[in-house]
Design a protein around this motif. Structure first.
Motif, PDB file in Angstrom:
ATOM      1  N   ILE A 134     109.137  26.420   5.153  1.00 43.76           N
ATOM      2  CA  ILE A 134     109.100  27.791   5.654  1.00 43.76           C
ATOM      3  C   ILE A 134     107.776  28.116   6.342  1.00 43.76           C
ATOM      4  N   TRP A 135     106.668  27.687   5.776  1.00 40.64           N
ATOM      5  CA  TRP A 135     105.364  28.169   6.225  1.00 40.64           C
ATOM      6  C   TRP A 135     104.611  27.118   7.040  1.00 40.64           C
ATOM      7  N   GLY A 136     104.075  27.543   8.157  1.00 42.76           N
ATOM      8  CA  GLY A 136     103.165  26.709   8.938  1.00 42.76           C
ATOM      9  C   GLY A 136     101.769  26.858   8.362  1.00 42.76           C
ATOM     10  N   ASP A 137     101.514  26.089   7.300  1.00 41.63           N
ATOM     11  CA  ASP A 137     100.259  26.225   6.552  1.00 41.63           C
ATOM     12  C   ASP A 137      99.363  25.005   6.741  1.00 41.63           C
ATOM     13  N   HIS A 138      99.592  24.262   7.831  1.00 42.11           N
ATOM     14  CA  HIS A 138      98.914  22.985   8.042  1.00 42.11           C
ATOM     15  C   HIS A 138      97.857  23.048   9.134  1.00 42.11           C
ATOM     16  N   LEU A 139      97.584  24.238   9.669  1.00 43.85           N
ATOM     17  CA  LEU A 139      96.775  24.291  10.883  1.00 43.85           C
ATOM     18  C   LEU A 139      95.918  25.547  10.932  1.00 43.85           C
ATOM     19  N   ILE A 197      94.148  19.702   7.066  1.00 45.23           N
ATOM     20  CA  ILE A 197      94.305  20.739   8.096  1.00 45.23           C
ATOM     21  C   ILE A 197      94.151  20.133   9.494  1.00 45.23           C
ATOM     22  N   THR A 198      94.914  20.660  10.447  1.00 48.56           N
ATOM     23  CA  THR A 198      94.757  20.339  11.863  1.00 48.56           C
ATOM     24  C   THR A 198      94.134  21.542  12.551  1.00 48.56           C
ATOM     25  N   VAL A 199      93.075  21.296  13.324  1.00 46.85           N
ATOM     26  CA  VAL A 199      92.361  22.376  14.002  1.00 46.85           C
ATOM     27  C   VAL A 199      92.631  22.267  15.503  1.00 46.85           C
ATOM     28  N   TYR A 200      93.258  23.309  16.072  1.00 53.94           N
ATOM     29  CA  TYR A 200      93.537  23.337  17.515  1.00 53.94           C
ATOM     30  C   TYR A 200      92.352  23.948  18.257  1.00 53.94           C
ATOM     31  N   GLN A 201      91.903  23.235  19.312  1.00 56.92           N
ATOM     32  CA  GLN A 201      90.730  23.665  20.072  1.00 56.92           C
ATOM     33  C   GLN A 201      90.939  23.402  21.557  1.00 56.92           C
ATOM     34  N   ASP A 218     108.083  16.442  19.041  1.00 60.27           N
ATOM     35  CA  ASP A 218     106.931  15.829  19.706  1.00 60.27           C
ATOM     36  C   ASP A 218     107.386  14.654  20.561  1.00 60.27           C
ATOM     37  N   ARG A 219     106.607  14.355  21.599  1.00 60.84           N
ATOM     38  CA  ARG A 219     107.001  13.342  22.574  1.00 60.84           C
ATOM     39  C   ARG A 219     105.803  12.539  23.035  1.00 60.84           C
ATOM     40  N   SER A 220     106.045  11.376  23.581  1.00 64.68           N
ATOM     41  CA  SER A 220     104.973  10.506  24.059  1.00 64.68           C
ATOM     42  C   SER A 220     104.388  11.045  25.360  1.00 64.68           C
ATOM     43  N   ILE A 221     103.072  10.903  25.507  1.00 68.15           N
ATOM     44  CA  ILE A 221     102.365  11.308  26.722  1.00 68.15           C
ATOM     45  C   ILE A 221     101.282  10.266  27.013  1.00 68.15           C
ATOM     46  N   PRO A 222     100.813  10.183  28.259  1.00 65.35           N
ATOM     47  CA  PRO A 222      99.696   9.278  28.559  1.00 65.35           C
ATOM     48  C   PRO A 222      98.403   9.789  27.921  1.00 65.35           C
ATOM     49  N   ARG A 223      97.585   8.881  27.437  1.00 64.02           N
ATOM     50  CA  ARG A 223      96.291   9.241  26.861  1.00 64.02           C
ATOM     51  C   ARG A 223      95.368   9.726  27.980  1.00 64.02           C
ATOM     52  N   HIS A 224      94.795  10.912  27.791  1.00 56.85           N
ATOM     53  CA  HIS A 224      94.025  11.558  28.850  1.00 56.85           C
ATOM     54  C   HIS A 224      93.151  12.638  28.214  1.00 56.85           C
ATOM     55  N   THR A 225      92.103  13.012  28.899  1.00 51.88           N
ATOM     56  CA  THR A 225      91.237  14.091  28.417  1.00 51.88           C
ATOM     57  C   THR A 225      91.877  15.432  28.738  1.00 51.88           C
ATOM     58  N   GLY A 226      92.995  15.698  28.069  1.00 49.70           N
ATOM     59  CA  GLY A 226      93.769  16.911  28.301  1.00 49.70           C
ATOM     60  C   GLY A 226      93.141  18.134  27.661  1.00 49.70           C
ATOM     61  N   ILE A 227      93.848  19.248  27.781  1.00 49.26           N
ATOM     62  CA  ILE A 227      93.231  20.560  27.529  1.00 49.26           C
ATOM     63  C   ILE A 227      93.244  20.998  26.068  1.00 49.26           C
ATOM     64  N   LEU A 228      94.195  20.497  25.271  1.00 49.66           N
ATOM     65  CA  LEU A 228      94.339  20.972  23.891  1.00 49.66           C
ATOM     66  C   LEU A 228      94.045  19.842  22.921  1.00 49.66           C
ATOM     67  N   ASP A 229      93.071  20.069  22.042  1.00 49.75           N
ATOM     68  CA  ASP A 229      92.728  19.086  21.023  1.00 49.75           C
ATOM     69  C   ASP A 229      93.341  19.516  19.703  1.00 49.75           C
ATOM     70  N   ALA A 230      94.182  18.666  19.122  1.00 49.91           N
ATOM     71  CA  ALA A 230      94.706  18.871  17.771  1.00 49.91           C
ATOM     72  C   ALA A 230      93.924  17.917  16.874  1.00 49.91           C
ATOM     73  N   GLU A 231      92.788  18.394  16.369  1.00 51.33           N
ATOM     74  CA  GLU A 231      91.874  17.525  15.621  1.00 51.33           C
ATOM     75  C   GLU A 231      92.253  17.547  14.148  1.00 51.33           C
ATOM     76  N   GLU A 232      92.485  16.365  13.599  1.00 52.01           N
ATOM     77  CA  GLU A 232      93.010  16.259  12.240  1.00 52.01           C
ATOM     78  C   GLU A 232      91.894  15.976  11.234  1.00 52.01           C
ATOM     79  N   VAL A 253      83.792  23.755  14.996  1.00 53.89           N
ATOM     80  CA  VAL A 253      83.922  22.374  14.548  1.00 53.89           C
ATOM     81  C   VAL A 253      82.902  21.482  15.247  1.00 53.89           C
ATOM     82  N   GLY A 254      82.804  21.599  16.566  1.00 51.65           N
ATOM     83  CA  GLY A 254      81.900  20.728  17.308  1.00 51.65           C
ATOM     84  C   GLY A 254      80.446  20.928  16.928  1.00 51.65           C
TER      85      GLY A 254
END
Length: 547
Positions: free
Chosen positions: A480-485, A148-152, A130-144, A336-337
């Protein structure tokens, strides 16, 4: 990403450090099997900020699958519609001349109001990516949420902007467990075909699949599945297959073959912008307000509903607060919304007639990810199409359907990657946290264990047959498992419980739920075709009987 890294990705002498940087956001890209976008040459409907004090016949909250179906059919029936979208319009190219950010180089366009990326695959070869980015109303929401993290997707087109385009109709024999109160004959005879036609669903040419360099990874996945006795199935998608063939021939700008998916797809994918929203524009009866967020809905004194809306800027700050009146309101903000908003409105007394089922029945569609390390004689290809088009079906015997997903890093990885959808029985509930002023979700991380067990019915057997092992470097240190999302949030306002059998909310005539919140937690496959088909069914009934 510095110039030296960019050069490294295109050269044969790529350093380990350069490889890590280059893969910083492609990893896990294919996992978005139900929600991704297209750089639209097709104009979307007129966008304009809704005026304070406006009155509209129909207000649709959200512009994803359910909301787009509702808006189109209402407009075709002669109703003027206003759609409110929290995200941006995604109709203006950025500094690089493209609407959507490059997957290998996330920038301000990539994430919703984050200062650091939160990628589905967090590590590679022992390095965090993961890397730093400017805060912006970007396209992918990783809502925690807790556990669980929910990608929207965020923007006009909703989840269609950020998914992998896998357009799967559930098997008929599984449907009764998905939507028990819905007539399967009607869905499979009318509404699934209607949805598939409108979404532009098509299946890859098998002969091309068998020879295309970009699907070597999927052919390896097919070989391993079949050698272990599992059915491999071709999965329909909403990608323009003719365009992908031209990408492979080098005659058009590359899109799927440039790894584009996680933060939008600039050319070949038929997101809602190119399908339902293009049809909506042709009606001339729908307006969309991007960067607008609904905060309250309550009965209006003179009939209809008073809707409070915040207008946002691209930093996420509220620049204006508006109150409008709508004769009817359609909740289509995604599972979610919609769920978060409804539990707030019930708990705060804005909509006191909502019943006790609001917020319940939420599930993750059983999502779990894993990678396998293949032998050197089973290379998966340095060029990988970002659109998955094959799956392993062990639903009946083991409760798992697994996408054979790409890892489009630009170099050979000798890795097979999968997103599994499983028959996970656990359901969570949203509740209103008055002290914090937010909706909470009571999902527990341990609830993912059934998904892991079901996915293992496929991959333990393949590993044993092939003499291979799981990758342990993709989701953390020796994990091993991506069980967080999840990419497939479902439920929270379940059909025939929180609503009647067509999405009408109990206690408040003129309020409707028409999105994935209606589906109780699992569809057995990628969900967006089912969300679309159910919306087609419900809005047809609502128009016929309520308008």
């Amino acid at each position: 990403m510095g110039d030296s890294t960019k050069q490294g990705l295109g050269s044969s002498g790529l350093s380990r450090r350069g490889f890590i940087a280059g893969t910083s956001s492609i990893l896990g890209v294919a996992a978005l099997g139900g929600r991704a976008g297209a750089a639209v040459r097709t104009a979307v409907p007129a966008t304009a900020p809704i005026g304070d004090g406006a009155r509209v016949p129909a207000l649709v909250i959200g512009t994803g699958y359910g909301g787009s179906v509702a808006a189109l059919r209402l407009a075709q029936a002669g109703v003027n519609v206003h759609m409110v979208e929290m995200g941006m319009a995604w109709d203006t190219p950025g500094p690089d001349g493209k609407i959507f950010a490059n997957t290998t180089n996330p920038d301000a366009r990539s994430y919703w109001l984050r200062t650091k990326t939160k990628q589905p695959l967090s590590n590679f070869l022992g390095f965090p990516i993961d890397r730093s980015i400017p805060r912006h109303t970007g396209i992918l929401d990783a809502e925690e949420f807790s556990g669980i993290t929910v990608y929207q997707g965020r923007g006009v087109g909703g989840g269609s902007l950020v998914n992998g385009g896998m357009a799967v109709t559930p098997k008929r024999e599984n449907f009764a467990a998905i939507l028990p109160s819905v007539n399967a004959d009607e869905m499979y005879g009318t509404y699934y075909p209607r949805a598939n036609a409108a979404l532009g669903v098509a299946t890859i040419d098998p002969a091309w699949f068998d020879t295309a360099d970009c699907y070597q990874y999927a052919r390896v996945g097919r070989k391993h599945a079949q050698r272990s006795g599992f059915p491999f199935v071709f999965v329909p998608t909403v990608y323009d297959w003719d365009y992908m063939k031209r990408e492979a021939a080098g005659t058009v700008p590359k899109s799927a073959l440039a790894g584009e998916i996680l933060y939008g797809n600039n050319h070949g994918k038929k997101s809602l912008q190119k399908t339902y929203l293009a049809q909506i524009r042709a009606t001339g009866k729908v307006t969309i307000s991007p960067l607008h967020r609904v905060t309250s809905v309550s009965p209006a004194a003179g009939g209809g509903y008073t809707v409070a809306i915040d207008q946002l800027d691209t930093s996420g700050a509220t620049t204006a607060t508006k109150t409008v009146t709508a004769d009817r309101v359609f909740f289509a903000a995604g599972s979610v919304g919609t769920s978060k908003l409804l539990v707030k409105l019930k708990a705060t007394g804005a909509l006191p007639g909502l019943n006790g089922e609001i917020g319940k029945g939420w599930g993750d569609n059983g999502n779990v990810m894993c990678g396998r390390a293949n032998h050197l004689w089973d290379p998966t290809g340095s060029l990988q199409a970002s659109i998955p088009t094959g799956g392993i079906d062990n639903w009946a015997a083991g409760g798992a359907f697994a996408e054979v997903a790409p890892l489009p890093t630009g170099i050979e990885t000798y890795a097979s990657f999968y997103l599994s959808i499983t028959k996970n029985p656990h359901r969570a509930e949203f509740s209103w946290n008055a002290a914090a002023g937010r909706a909470d979700l009571n999902w527990q991380a341990s609830w993912k264990q059934p998904s892991i067990d079901m996915a293992k019915t496929i991959f333990d057997k393949i590993n044993k047959k092939e003499g291979t092992i799981y990758r342990t470097d993709l989701f953390g240190t020796y994990k091993i498992w991506g069980d967080h999302l999840t990419y497939h949030p479902l439920g929270g306002a379940v059909l025939n419980k929180a609503t009647d059998n067509y999405g009408r909310l109990h206690g408040h005539p003129g309020l409707y739920v028409i999105d994935g919140a209606l589906i109780p937690g699992n569809t057995s496959v990628n969900p967006f075709v089912s969300i679309t088909a159910l919306a087609e069914r419900n809005i047809e009934k609502i128009i016929a009987t309520d308008l």
